[in-house]
Write an enzyme that holds these catalytic residues in place. Structure first.
Site, PDB file in Angstrom:
ATOM      1  N   ASP A   1       2.355   1.997   3.431  1.00  0.00           N
ATOM      2  CA  ASP A   1       3.264   1.021   4.054  1.00  0.00           C
ATOM      3  C   ASP A   1       4.716   1.444   3.920  1.00  0.00           C
ATOM      4  O   ASP A   1       5.559   1.060   4.725  1.00  0.00           O
ATOM      5  CB  ASP A   1       3.192  -0.346   3.351  1.00  0.00           C
ATOM      6  CG  ASP A   1       1.824  -0.960   3.370  1.00  0.00           C
ATOM      7  OD1 ASP A   1       1.036  -0.619   4.256  1.00  0.00           O
ATOM      8  OD2 ASP A   1       1.542  -1.783   2.468  1.00  0.00           O
TER       9      ASP A   1
ATOM     10  N   HIS B   1       0.873  -1.181   0.000  1.00  0.00           N
ATOM     11  CA  HIS B   1       0.000   0.000   0.000  1.00  0.00           C
ATOM     12  C   HIS B   1       0.907   1.226   0.000  1.00  0.00           C
ATOM     13  O   HIS B   1       1.997   1.184   0.595  1.00  0.00           O
ATOM     14  CB  HIS B   1      -0.832   0.134   1.279  1.00  0.00           C
ATOM     15  CG  HIS B   1      -1.715  -1.006   1.649  1.00  0.00           C
ATOM     16  ND1 HIS B   1      -1.264  -2.121   2.293  1.00  0.00           N
ATOM     17  CD2 HIS B   1      -3.044  -1.175   1.506  1.00  0.00           C
ATOM     18  CE1 HIS B   1      -2.275  -2.938   2.534  1.00  0.00           C
ATOM     19  NE2 HIS B   1      -3.380  -2.395   2.063  1.00  0.00           N
TER      20      HIS B   1
HETATM   21  C1  XLS Z   1      -7.433  -6.659   5.016  1.00  0.00           C
HETATM   22  C2  XLS Z   1      -7.044  -6.875   3.625  1.00  0.00           C
HETATM   23  C3  XLS Z   1      -5.876  -6.035   3.143  1.00  0.00           C
HETATM   24  C4  XLS Z   1      -5.830  -6.042   1.635  1.00  0.00           C
HETATM   25  C5  XLS Z   1      -5.059  -4.927   1.052  1.00  0.00           C
HETATM   26  O1  XLS Z   1      -8.168  -7.450   5.612  1.00  0.00           O
HETATM   27  O2  XLS Z   1      -6.789  -8.226   3.440  1.00  0.00           O
HETATM   28  O3  XLS Z   1      -4.702  -6.475   3.703  1.00  0.00           O
HETATM   29  O4  XLS Z   1      -5.317  -7.241   1.156  1.00  0.00           O
HETATM   30  O5  XLS Z   1      -5.567  -3.696   1.396  1.00  0.00           O
END
Ligand code: XLS
Ligand code: NI
Ligand code: NI
Length: 435
Positions: free
Chosen positions: A103, A100
């Protein structure tokens, strides 16, 4: 080189009899399974957020990890984190990662400043990606952590939040494109509601449909050839999410004319929260032609929330790979380890153990599914169950006969169906022969 992974050497395949905890015992990337390299079937990815950004907090306590990139200035920390991340990809010899926007770099006081920070780090990524084989499976924008998104992103009652989210996705989509990303994911963390008392569902769904159309349009405009993916999840953090499960997402895509443009990224734990099995979601997605990619993990069976643990169930992965092989593979997609080590797993080596175990589990599932398909007995059993539909009389019901025609034929031919066994236990045992 940083010294974060000091003393740890690259993880190699050593075969099932190896007792080395830092070796692959089943994941042998170049081994050919069903005509394709194992790595090309699985296309595994490290999730930047769980592995490098998550600090080990839970609802009752904060940071439990102590990473060197927490100290000093946030941008210096972000650079160190990037160095460590790319060292980790090499150690694991893993071909992909996912991230993301938030991140990898600290958010600034304005969108402009956030983008500047983000681009400083993604430029570093781009350089590193020239000299090592790591590629980007997908990028995504985090539109759920910052408090501005507490009532949703594209579904927020405030149009300024819709606009901010649009700007964030535009940028992250462009960065994903520039880094050669194979997909772009939208997970609607807060696209849903906390209480219906303050919510207009139709408006919110329309806004979300418009938003996704804008994203698809922009992807085309910039020449992004990857797949746009929606990641279904029923709830958490919201009480209810509009991207509940594969069936709900398909209905949404159909409604807003996107079923040919957008696919799904199916997460094991999310399927489970929706009251489905992972294989159910995969099976339905492939039946609807929208199976795109996978977030590999597992939930704790007792705790009832999205615990994002590493996969360790070979039987479950066998059924998953059965669906994926029947789909002709995942195409652009792959297996993103949307999984984190537990908050007591403090050591750098624990990050390796998690991914090694996950990859070995996937490798075993893949091989079992390939063997199951090659054997053919299972497919034949299911074919036989539906064989009646191959007769011309049966086919006519699906094409030309009316309800009255069918009724007349039942009387004329004295059709009197005889129940047959579903043979569930036989099938379970048959599949277990290959697990
Ligand atoms: C959260 C989601 C997240 C997505 C990406 O539960 O799995 O990690 O994969 O935003
Ligand atoms: Ni996920
Ligand atoms: Ni998740």
């Amino acid at each position: 080189m940083t010294d974060f992974f000091k003393g740890l050497s690259p993880v190699k395949f050593e075969g099932p009899n190896s007792a080395n905890p830092l070796a692959y015992r089943h994941y042998n990337k170049d081994e050919i399974v069903a005509g394709k390299r194992m790595e090309d079937h699985i296309r595994p990815a490290v999730a930047y957020w769980h592995t490098f950004a998550w600090e080990g907090g839970d609802p009752f306590g904060g940071r439990s990890f102590d990473r060197p990139w927490y100290a000093g200035s946030p941008m210096e920390g972000a650079k160190l984190k990037a160095d460590v991340a790319f060292e980790f990809f090499n150690l694991l010899d893993i071909p992909f990662f996912c991230f993301h926007d938030v991140d990898v770099a600290p958010e600034g006081d304005s969108l402009k400043e956030s983008i500047k920070n983000l681009r400083t780090i993604t430029d570093i990524f781009a350089k590193k990606m020239q000299s090592q084989r790591t590629k980007l499976l997908w990028g995504t924008a985090n539109m759920f952590s910052n408090r501005r998104f507490m009532a949703g992103a594209s579904t927020n009652p405030d149009p300024d939040v819709f606009a901010y989210a649009a700007a964030q996705v535009k940028n992250m989509l462009e960065i994903t494109h520039e880094l050669g990303g194979a997909n772009y994911v939208l997970w609607g963390g807060r696209e849903g509601y906390e209480t219906l008392l303050n919510t207009r569902m139709k408006d919110e769904l329309d806004h979300m449909g418009r938003f996704l159309n804008l994203v698809v349009e922009h992807a085309k405009k910039i020449g992004f050839k990857g797949t746009i993916l929606i990641e279904p999840k029923p709830q958490e953090p919201s009480k209810h999410q509009y991207d509940y499960d594969v069936a709900t997402v398909y209905g949404f895509l159909k409604t807003y004319g996107l079923e040919k443009e957008v696919k799904v990224n199916i997460e094991v734990g999310h399927a489970f929260l929706a009251g489905h099995s992972f294989e159910h979601e995969l099976h339905l997605a492939r039946s609807l032609g929208i199976l795109g990619s996978v977030d590999a993990n597992r939930n704790d069976l007792q705790s009832g929330w999205d615990t994002d643990q590493f996969p360790n169930n070979v039987g479950e992965m066998t059924l998953a790979f059965y669906e994926i092989l029947k789909n002709g593979g995942l195409g652009n997609g792959g297996f993103n380890f949307d999984a984190k080590v537990r908050r007591q797993s403090l050591d750098p080596a624990d990050l390796l153990h998690g991914h090694i175990g996950g990859l070995d589990t996937l490798a075993r599932g893949l091989k079992a599914a390939a063997a199951l398909i090659a054997d053919g007995t299972y497919d034949k059993a299911v074919d036989e169950r539906y064989a009646g539909w191959n007769t011309p009389a049966a086919k006519k019901m699906l094409t030309s006969e009316s309800l009255a025609d069918i009724a007349a034929r039942v009387e004329k031919d004295n059709i009197n169906p005889q129940p047959r066994s579903g043979r569930q236990e036989y099938l379970e045992n048959l599949i277990n022969r290959f697990v």
